[in-house]
Design an enzyme around this catalytic site. Structure first.
Site, short mmCIF file in Angstrom:
data_model
loop_
_atom_site.label_atom_id
_atom_site.label_comp_id
_atom_site.label_asym_id
_atom_site.label_seq_id
_atom_site.Cartn_x
_atom_site.Cartn_y
_atom_site.Cartn_z
N ARG A 8 64.07 40.04 41.01
CA ARG A 8 62.70 40.36 40.56
C ARG A 8 61.75 39.21 40.94
O ARG A 8 60.59 39.44 41.27
CB ARG A 8 62.66 40.62 39.05
CG ARG A 8 63.11 39.44 38.21
CD ARG A 8 62.86 39.65 36.74
NE ARG A 8 63.45 38.56 35.96
CZ ARG A 8 62.95 38.14 34.81
NH1 ARG A 8 61.86 38.67 34.31
NH2 ARG A 8 63.55 37.16 34.15
N GLU A 56 52.55 53.92 32.46
CA GLU A 56 53.26 53.94 33.74
C GLU A 56 52.98 55.19 34.56
O GLU A 56 52.83 55.11 35.79
CB GLU A 56 54.77 53.79 33.49
CG GLU A 56 55.17 52.44 32.93
CD GLU A 56 55.03 52.34 31.42
OE1 GLU A 56 55.26 51.24 30.87
OE2 GLU A 56 54.68 53.36 30.78
N PHE A 81 61.03 52.72 33.10
CA PHE A 81 59.70 53.30 32.98
C PHE A 81 59.22 53.91 34.30
O PHE A 81 58.41 54.85 34.29
CB PHE A 81 58.70 52.25 32.51
CG PHE A 81 59.11 51.56 31.23
CD1 PHE A 81 59.77 52.26 30.24
CD2 PHE A 81 58.85 50.21 31.04
CE1 PHE A 81 60.16 51.63 29.07
CE2 PHE A 81 59.24 49.58 29.87
CZ PHE A 81 59.89 50.28 28.88
N HIS A 107 64.40 45.03 36.37
CA HIS A 107 65.18 45.16 35.13
C HIS A 107 66.06 46.42 35.15
O HIS A 107 66.17 47.13 34.16
CB HIS A 107 64.27 45.17 33.91
CG HIS A 107 63.56 43.87 33.69
ND1 HIS A 107 62.61 43.38 34.57
CD2 HIS A 107 63.65 42.95 32.69
CE1 HIS A 107 62.15 42.22 34.13
NE2 HIS A 107 62.77 41.93 33.00
N ASP A 115 67.95 43.70 25.81
CA ASP A 115 66.96 44.76 25.60
C ASP A 115 67.61 46.08 25.19
O ASP A 115 66.94 46.98 24.68
CB ASP A 115 66.12 44.99 26.87
CG ASP A 115 65.11 43.86 27.09
OD1 ASP A 115 65.06 42.95 26.25
OD2 ASP A 115 64.40 43.90 28.10
N ARG A 165 67.08 41.63 36.60
CA ARG A 165 66.59 40.55 35.75
C ARG A 165 67.49 39.31 35.86
O ARG A 165 67.02 38.18 35.79
CB ARG A 165 66.58 41.03 34.30
CG ARG A 165 66.20 39.96 33.29
CD ARG A 165 66.45 40.48 31.88
NE ARG A 165 65.92 39.58 30.85
CZ ARG A 165 66.09 39.75 29.56
NH1 ARG A 165 66.78 40.78 29.13
NH2 ARG A 165 65.59 38.90 28.69
#
Length: 311
Positions: A8, A56, A81, A107, A115, A165
């Site tokens: 990322r 999004e 998303f 991610h 998460d 990530r």
């Protein structure tokens, strides 16, 4: 292998480098610039960055509209998303009219870690593969991620880029490295079986192949950075040579790399295939490395499962 860098972060830095060479790049994010690392671009080229807020689906619709003006939008958010929440917008507003929109999905997979299941997207490759003419890239390290961003810009049409990530080792630091859309890379020749891996699983598969060699098993490793279009030629060649294929991905074993490889081999060279990945289940909260160990996507897990498959 050298320093560890999250892909990322490579994405954010690559966008800045692209902007220096091309003035038609626009970067959009959905209130996640710090996490997706598009904040690096925002700081360097603020006039070409748009924060769309936590919406999004609207961001992907905006990207579609922007692309019709001749600009090249890179729309960025978490994989969950992008591929999940905004699937309809990607399908109908970008895929159907075949617009030149680049999607930077960060991610992805269970390495999102703490998460938890709601954010651990293990279905995005399957979703994006179902959209006609969608190009899908899942880079294995910093070098490949940077090359992928540039290749996505050069390609005309929608591109889905999958970034992680978790910081991963740099494995492609060599003079002869070449990134080409739709072309797999043979990293290690073998005669007993071939591992076909993508993303962070490529480095781990190389480690597993080295561990297996100590047990007398000669296993090849192929890096598939472009899942669609798939390099069927390199996979079929490996299947004919070694007779067994193992796919390794940080994604559901349904509809991702494993599914794509099985489809290709069923049509051209049926051989036994072992699919390693997420076994039709949701993830849960926990440290990234711990979760990868739990599902067998670390060196130890891959080594064990491949050894069992061959013996």
């Amino acid at each position: 292998m050298s320093d560890k860098i999250a892909t990322r972060e490579s994405y954010g830095k690559a966008l800045v480098e692209l902007a220096k060479k091309h003035d038609d790049i626009i970067v959009l994010d959905a209130d996640l610039a710090a996490a997706t690392k598009t904040g690096i671009f925002k700081k360097a080229v603020p006039q070409r960055h748009i924060d769309c807020g936590i919406q999004e689906a609207n961001m992907l619709g905006m990207a579609a509209g922007i692309s019709t003006t001749g600009l090249v939008p890179f729309a960025s958010t978490f994989a969950m998303f992008a591929a999940g929440r905004a699937f309809e917008q990607i399908r109908n507003s970008i895929g159907y009219p075949h617009l030149n929109v680049k999607i930077g999905a960060t991610h992805a997979g269970i390495s999102v870690g703490e998460d938890g299941a709601s954010h651990q997207c293990n279905e995005d490759i399957a979703l994006m593969r179902s959209i006609p003419s969608m190009t899908i890239i899942c880079p294995s390290d910093d070098i490949e991620a940077r090359a992928a961003v540039e290749a996505a810009y050069e390609h005309r049409g929608p591109v889905y880029m999958r970034f992680g990530r978790l910081a991963v080792p740099v494995i492609n630091e060599r003079p002869d490295y070449k990134f080409e859309l739709g072309k797999g890379i043979c990293l290690r020749e073998g005669k007993d079986a071939t591992i076909v891996a993508t993303g962070l699983c490529v480095g781990r598969s190389l480690e597993a192949a080295q561990a297996l060699a100590k047990d007398g098993l000669d296993v090849g490793v192929i890096n598939i950075h472009t899942i669609k279009p798939l390099d069927e030629e390199i996979i079929v060649k490996a299947a004919k040579k070694t007779g067994k294929i193992i796919t390794v991905e940080e994604h559901s074993i349904i509809g991702g790399l494993g599914g794509a490889v099985c489809e290709a081999l069923a049509a051209h060279c049926p051989v036994p295939v072992l699919r390693l990945g997420i076994n039709d289940c949701f993830g849960h909260s926990g440290p990234a490395e711990g979760l990868l160990h739990e599902v067998g996507l670390d060196c130890e897990g891959i080594t064990k499962k491949v050894s069992e498959f061959l013996k």
